[in-house]
Design an enzyme around this catalytic site. Sequence first.
Site, PDB file in Angstrom:
ATOM      1  N   TYR A 486     -35.496 -51.512  22.680  1.00 12.17           N
ATOM      2  CA  TYR A 486     -35.712 -52.173  23.968  1.00 12.17           C
ATOM      3  C   TYR A 486     -34.407 -52.775  24.489  1.00 12.17           C
ATOM      4  CZ  TYR A 486     -37.870 -54.974  27.632  1.00 12.17           C
ATOM      5  OH  TYR A 486     -38.205 -55.518  28.852  1.00 12.17           O
ATOM      6  N   SER A 566     -39.645 -49.421  30.295  1.00  6.37           N
ATOM      7  CA  SER A 566     -39.219 -50.474  31.207  1.00  6.37           C
ATOM      8  C   SER A 566     -37.707 -50.688  31.078  1.00  6.37           C
ATOM      9  CB  SER A 566     -40.025 -51.738  30.933  1.00  6.37           C
ATOM     10  OG  SER A 566     -39.931 -52.630  31.998  1.00  6.37           O
ATOM     11  N   ASP A 649     -47.411 -48.794  39.701  1.00  7.67           N
ATOM     12  CA  ASP A 649     -46.481 -49.688  39.011  1.00  7.67           C
ATOM     13  C   ASP A 649     -45.762 -50.533  40.053  1.00  7.67           C
ATOM     14  OD1 ASP A 649     -44.650 -51.010  37.468  1.00  7.67           O
ATOM     15  OD2 ASP A 649     -44.005 -49.251  36.341  1.00  7.67           O
ATOM     16  N   HIS A 685     -47.674 -50.543  35.222  1.00  4.39           N
ATOM     17  CA  HIS A 685     -46.566 -50.667  34.283  1.00  4.39           C
ATOM     18  C   HIS A 685     -47.016 -50.484  32.840  1.00  4.39           C
ATOM     19  CE1 HIS A 685     -42.377 -51.566  33.688  1.00  4.39           C
ATOM     20  NE2 HIS A 685     -42.653 -52.506  32.808  1.00  4.39           N
TER      21      HIS A 685
END
Length: 726
Positions: A486, A566, A649, A685
């Site tokens: 991430y 993301s 989203d 999302h």
Amino acid sequence: MRLAALTAILLASTACTTAYDEPAMTTGEPEMTMAYPDTVRQDVTYQVGSLSVEDPYRWLEADVREEPAVAAWVEAQNELTFDYLETLPQRNYFKQRMTALYDYERIGAPSEKGGRYFYSKNDGLQPQSVLYVRDGMDGGERVLIDPNGWSEDGATALAGSVASDDGSKLAYFIQDGGSDWRTIEVLDVATGEKLSDSIEWVKFSGLSWAKDGSGFYYSRFPATEEGGKFTGLNTDQAVYFHALGTDQSEDKLVFARPDNPDLNNTASVSDDGRYLVTSSSTGTDGWETAVIDLEGDGMPIVIEPGVDYETSYVGNAGTTFYFATNRDALRGGVFKVDIADPDLAREWVIAEDEAVLSGVSHVGGHLIANYLVDVKSEARVYDMDGDLVRTVDLPGIGSAGGFGGSPEKSETFYAFSSFAQPTTIYRYDVATGTSNVWAAPDVPFDPSDYVTEQVFYESKDGTRVPMFITRRADVEGPVPTLLYAYGGFNISVTPGYNPVRLAWLDAGGAYAVANIRGGGEYGKAWHDGGRRFNKQNVFDDFAAAGEWLKANGVTTPKGLAIEGRSNGGLLIGASMNQRPDLYDAGHAAVGVMDMLRFDRFTAGRYWVDDYNYPQQERDARYNLAFSPYHNVEAETDYPAILVTTADTDDRVVPGHSFKYVAALQEVAGPGDDPLLIRIETRAGHGSGKPTDKIIEEAADVAAFLAEHTGLDVPIADPALNMAGGE
């Protein structure tokens, strides 16, 4: 404690075994050059100071629901992508295996209010989890809210609930089609009757009841024009009080900052109910914290005057308040302050430790502090003076979370999981230190059949970075490996169970998680090392992980797949541009791909703490160097890339992914490997997505990555719809 809580604004997972020297490719890939849909390229250029930026696919930023040209582009892309995915023989295996792995009862940690216990449960394959309640610990359970009948496609979700202190009323959030927008409604717990209260225009909000149950505090934005609901910027958030039985138009404005419309404003009621603790943030890295005496003049007492540090409310006893912070304690600590003291002098209660403080709760007259020690959970119990009482005996190496409760009651619950250990719920007595299983899953596999190791590797600049590697215990030798990371917003990626990952392991692959900089695994310094003008460290850390996996024989020479969501989607896009020679297949999900215009849409303006201020030339020049959309290179042999996003989203708007894929296909393609996008409908999302859609998308992604890394997946009988069924 709410350290890094506002990161939720961004963004806040029996097979045969083959040992590989070289990848054994399956035969599902069509032997043809991919013919991509035509995408109109426009002559659009704009200036940031003296910097000139081309944006030829700007038109793809428009809302797919409102712009026919974008809708037609989406339809053409989906047709191409799904036609391709249907050729992959691995798809049936992954769908069947994931379906079997999802098909077990999943129970969330309960919350006790007024002697009633509220918790979520999913029988296995229900589209949405159901909210249950028990009257007393030993009382029989009953369904309180079942959202599965709210929509035909299962895409309307129960997105959270909060009971009043006496347990008689329940306020709950409704989410439709994956959007971040929420509607708040209220029901009577005893009868299950829905009350007349209905609150709209709620997003990024908590909910906190008045102690007398007369109403609750929440945050909302002004109503917007319908056309801008899913793409327009969110500004002027304010805190309101809603009195039960009244119309929303009568709600009382309690806290706002009209002097700074960019601030995100939330609030919670103190332990004793007399005070309101407010938090205001322009981004995701820190927030101004204040206390309002609800029996006083309403003027905020500012505890943390800036937005550079994370300072969040833990609890209070009268005018003595406890806060967790990373100011003067980069790995986190707890201080107390008497708000009656004009000097607001701070006194440390729990000092900074080598471990990273990730959460603190006030339960049973104690402080429960949840730490990360080399990315593994450790929970400690302190008295209110900060003296260590004991360390909680956790079940093993993994992730623990929860520990909520009441200052007056010693009971709390926590959840524990690891890569091959599904979530188990434990009931813990703070007074005695006794921990007992409250709900354990019955899963269709043996967790002991899988092994996890933690390794440390050196990044480009010599920084030591941890990485978890999991595989089946009987799998030996280099195998195709899925690398996940991430790397942003102070979010730590800790060990956790995901049926999707286990299906990959069952097929004989390995799964690696790199705890790269930008996250919160080692506190604020680790986060700072991967944000703003240090963002390139994130991509370097990730590349070093991939190089280590290949050099140390974990993965095969052509078997490294990478995945991120993301902010992690940004990671994948940038990594594919920078190191197409290293990675062999990639999945970029709901990614932030245009690093010069992210702040123009919905919640994007909050991300400047990590991504710089792209309206400023210096920042824009730095971002331009790694922005996925702007760095697609012609005549580059890109590996296979699958981008996924969704039409609803409204956090990372799908235009990011649309523009990036348009550039890939038009600038880099066509090549030997497909560059595709999969666009889900009635989804956002990620949160609120029904189980069947999760499985469908995950099976598509896994099949794609397996096809292009040589994972020797067992080919399932296409006549079987469920794993193990005939």
